[in-house]
Design a protein around this motif. Sequence first.
Motif, PDB file in Angstrom:
ATOM      1  N   CYS A   1      -5.702  -1.891 -28.077  1.00  0.00           N
ATOM      2  CA  CYS A   1      -5.614  -2.737 -26.882  1.00  0.00           C
ATOM      3  C   CYS A   1      -4.401  -2.398 -26.014  1.00  0.00           C
ATOM      4  CB  CYS A   1      -5.569  -4.216 -27.276  1.00  0.00           C
ATOM      5  SG  CYS A   1      -7.153  -4.831 -27.899  1.00  0.00           S
ATOM      6  N   GLU A   2      -3.310  -1.959 -26.626  1.00  0.00           N
ATOM      7  CA  GLU A   2      -2.118  -1.612 -25.854  1.00  0.00           C
ATOM      8  C   GLU A   2      -2.440  -0.512 -24.848  1.00  0.00           C
ATOM      9  OE1 GLU A   2       1.138  -0.714 -28.499  1.00  0.00           O
ATOM     10  OE2 GLU A   2       0.589  -2.350 -29.841  1.00  0.00           O
ATOM     11  N   GLU A   3      -3.036   0.556 -25.340  1.00  0.00           N
ATOM     12  CA  GLU A   3      -3.407   1.684 -24.471  1.00  0.00           C
ATOM     13  C   GLU A   3      -4.463   1.265 -23.458  1.00  0.00           C
ATOM     14  OE1 GLU A   3      -2.553   6.059 -24.451  1.00  0.00           O
ATOM     15  OE2 GLU A   3      -2.262   4.811 -26.207  1.00  0.00           O
ATOM     16  N   LEU A   4      -5.422   0.464 -23.919  1.00  0.00           N
ATOM     17  CA  LEU A   4      -6.496  -0.003 -23.051  1.00  0.00           C
ATOM     18  C   LEU A   4      -5.941  -0.753 -21.838  1.00  0.00           C
ATOM     19  CD1 LEU A   4      -9.636  -0.591 -22.716  1.00  0.00           C
ATOM     20  CD2 LEU A   4      -9.157  -2.753 -23.883  1.00  0.00           C
TER      21      LEU A   4
ATOM     22  N   LYS B   1      -6.207   0.062 -17.869  1.00  0.00           N
ATOM     23  CA  LYS B   1      -6.862  -0.878 -16.957  1.00  0.00           C
ATOM     24  C   LYS B   1      -5.923  -1.403 -15.874  1.00  0.00           C
ATOM     25  CE  LYS B   1     -10.842  -0.849 -19.096  1.00  0.00           C
ATOM     26  NZ  LYS B   1     -12.010  -0.175 -18.477  1.00  0.00           N
ATOM     27  N   GLY B   2      -4.623  -1.152 -16.024  1.00  0.00           N
ATOM     28  CA  GLY B   2      -3.682  -1.544 -14.973  1.00  0.00           C
ATOM     29  C   GLY B   2      -2.952  -2.852 -15.197  1.00  0.00           C
ATOM     30  N   PHE B   3      -3.137  -3.477 -16.373  1.00  0.00           N
ATOM     31  CA  PHE B   3      -2.361  -4.691 -16.642  1.00  0.00           C
ATOM     32  C   PHE B   3      -0.888  -4.328 -16.804  1.00  0.00           C
ATOM     33  CE2 PHE B   3      -0.456  -7.714 -19.706  1.00  0.00           C
ATOM     34  CZ  PHE B   3      -0.591  -8.877 -18.961  1.00  0.00           C
ATOM     35  N   ILE B   4      -0.661  -3.216 -17.459  1.00  0.00           N
ATOM     36  CA  ILE B   4       0.697  -2.675 -17.592  1.00  0.00           C
ATOM     37  C   ILE B   4       0.811  -1.482 -16.659  1.00  0.00           C
ATOM     38  CG2 ILE B   4       2.241  -1.426 -19.180  1.00  0.00           C
ATOM     39  CD1 ILE B   4       1.048  -3.296 -21.396  1.00  0.00           C
ATOM     40  N   LYS B   5       1.760  -1.543 -15.743  1.00  0.00           N
ATOM     41  CA  LYS B   5       1.877  -0.506 -14.713  1.00  0.00           C
ATOM     42  C   LYS B   5       3.210   0.231 -14.745  1.00  0.00           C
ATOM     43  CE  LYS B   5      -1.098  -3.173 -11.593  1.00  0.00           C
ATOM     44  NZ  LYS B   5      -1.177  -3.921 -10.314  1.00  0.00           N
TER      45      LYS B   5
END
Length: 547
Positions: A412-415, A419-423
Amino acid sequence: MNADEMFEKFTKEFLEKFLEKNPDFATYLGLHEPYDYMLPKGSTERLLENLKMIEEVLARLRETVNPAELSYNHKIDWEVLEKAYERWKFDFYERRVHELNPDVSEDLGGLIFIMFTRDYAPLEKRVDAIAARIEQMPRYLEEFRSRFEKSQPVRLWTQLAIEKTQNLMGLFMFILEVVKGKVPEKTYERLQKAVENFYLAFKLHMEWLQSLLNKTREEWAIGREKFERLLQLRELGMTSDEILQLGIKYLNELKAERERIAQQIASGKSVEEVLKMVESKAPKTFEEALEYTRKAMEEARRFVQEKGIATVYPEDVLLVEETPAFMAPIIPFAALIMPAKFDKPQIGIYVVTRPRDPSNLGKHLNYPSIRNTAVHEAFPGHFLQGAVSNRGSVIRLLAEGSETVEGWAHYCEELMWEKGFIKDLETRLIQINDIIWRAVRVIVDVKLSRSEISFEEAVDMLVGEAGMSREAAVAEVSRYTQTPGYPLSYLLGKHLILKLKEEVKQMMGEKFDEKFFHDTITANGYLPISMLRKIFDMKIREPQGLS
């Protein structure tokens, strides 16, 4: 009575008998009456009874039920029982940890901790049940000691047992202190008397643990042959050599990636210097950090819903609270307290511990780490997967698919980066640094389990490659010696989920739906990857057949 009805009848009878013999397991499931007032046997006899129970239900199923006539979900449950039986036999007859590890602290302390922290009943009722169980602990300890009358326990594990068991009285005294004035006097007096009576048994047990040191063995490793057998039982589809090479490959690639990102953040500075810069980006106070944690987890939940990444049930709630003072000594940083299977609604609590030294706030509660934690622990990570999987069959809790559970949160971290939640690059650096730690875990787990490196060499690798403090590395390796095959589950699990994703994409072609892929995993999170693959195959080939 058709095949499905017979299957349900036999497995229901098995579970009723199992919970009667293992009331501690019932409490973990969220089944409290009458189990919360009972303690199981502490002797080896209980383990043999468990083996006999699962053996008997499988014999009845084989004699009377035609598997071809079962619904697909019941076929999966049957397979879970078969595999659990093989694993339990291996653990009892070959690993024999029950007579090598004299630690009782997790059996007793963990159980009381769960009863005290889960708000499933009024405090008075929970305290009364806690007192009832503490009253039975002297008997449990005496039975537990009988396991070691003819065995030679592991010295390291005996030393750890001494250290951990010493904390039991502290936990019980904490509870006494916290509930005083909050429960009726009669209930409090029962608890107080139970704790006082337990103290004598506790002292005797501690003396026994100390005496065990004279008859211990140095060797704790499972050895190459048994480790290989363990991996085969888990059906990971890889040998220990292949897993080791995978860990080495990831470590080398990730170290290069970490260096590249660090240079993008601050050219000319070392990775260590850049990580310290990242840690400095933190809230000014613990209260601000706690509020930011709530905000990040809510944002992660909303993002998963809005982007259609996975199904989120609106009634499932994850609270973020400060770790109560009495729990702080046993939760140094943070912990996710998952809802029990039968909890209605599913409410989890993510507790965050206030650092003793406010200047250390940024070490674990910096903005990038908090944001990544929201993904790993909450949405779409552990909490989402656990809450959804809890809606499935109780039999599947026996599956122990650690590579699916740990691999999913890691995936999920990479996902969420993709997906742009972490930028931001700072959070990405924290992610990569954590993956490096997981790659080191793979290497250390395999080599430790196969007796190819010493305890100290494993500690040195965690310090040198993962940047851990020596104290933390010693604690990590101590745990690894007792759980062969578990530390590798994080990165290997993520690797296997990505591999499974590619297989499902090929099977579905243009019809591939990522949300379908994710929902299937979260709904079956207790199952190993090998069984997940069968579920996907059935869902894709016969969409109406999975019932």
